[in-house]
Design an enzyme around this catalytic site. Structure first.
Site, PDB file in Angstrom:
ATOM      1  N   SER A 184       0.795  -1.234   0.000  1.00  0.00           N
ATOM      2  CA  SER A 184       0.000   0.000   0.000  1.00  0.00           C
ATOM      3  C   SER A 184       0.826   1.283   0.000  1.00  0.00           C
ATOM      4  CB  SER A 184      -0.968   0.018   1.187  1.00  0.00           C
ATOM      5  OG  SER A 184      -0.270   0.218   2.400  1.00  0.00           O
ATOM      6  N   LYS A 188       0.823   4.358   6.913  1.00  0.00           N
ATOM      7  CA  LYS A 188       0.183   5.200   5.897  1.00  0.00           C
ATOM      8  C   LYS A 188       0.645   6.650   6.085  1.00  0.00           C
ATOM      9  CE  LYS A 188      -2.757   2.024   4.296  1.00  0.00           C
ATOM     10  NZ  LYS A 188      -1.998   0.862   4.681  1.00  0.00           N
TER      11      LYS A 188
END
Length: 146
Positions: free
Chosen positions: A67, A104
């Site tokens: 990701s 993230k």
């Protein structure tokens, strides 16, 4: 879209003892034409001493997943994470979200906080009052294998 399933994070603490370190050649390594070796110096170097500013609050963790590949964080890279740093907009953070760790980019906007992946195949995660959410630390460095 790929799943945003979160995977467990294995944490490691740095060893910032003064014993040893790898050999460091302090001349720079040419990425162009070969450089003469007549003036090279050799000393020892500890990556922990270079990468760890706050040893009591710094940990290592291995990336698991894809990701964050567009931010240069690839599967199996080793992250250096400092828990003492302030979580600011646009910083890459390791977060504890609903029982699992994830890494993230923080996106702080008027309408709330988002965890922004750096891969178009993943969707941003909006943090709501229903989430069990903690910003666990800020990524300061990434160590890659070649």
């Amino acid at each position: 879209m790929l799943s945003t399933h979160l995977k467990p994070l294995a944490l490691f603490t740095p060893d910032v003892s003064d014993h040893g370190g790898a050999v460091f050649i302090d001349t720079g390594i040419s990425a162009g034409f070969p450089a003469p070796v007549e003036d090279f110096q050799q000393e020892t170097l500890s990556l922990d001493n270079m990468l760890v500013k706050n040893k009591a609050t710094t940990f290592y963790a291995r990336v698991s997943g894809q990701s964050m590949i567009d931010a240069g964080l690839d599967d199996n890279d080793l992250l250096v994470i400092d828990r003492s740093l302030e979580p600011l907009h646009n910083k890459i953070a390791v977060c504890f979200l609903d029982g699992e760790f994830t890494v993230k980019r923080l996106r702080v906007e008027k309408d709330g906080v988002w965890l922004q992946p750096e891969n178009i195949n993943y969707s941003p995660i909006q943090i709501t009052a229903e989430n069990d959410f903690v910003i666990w630390g800020i990524v300061t460095n990434v160590i890659k294998k070649v």
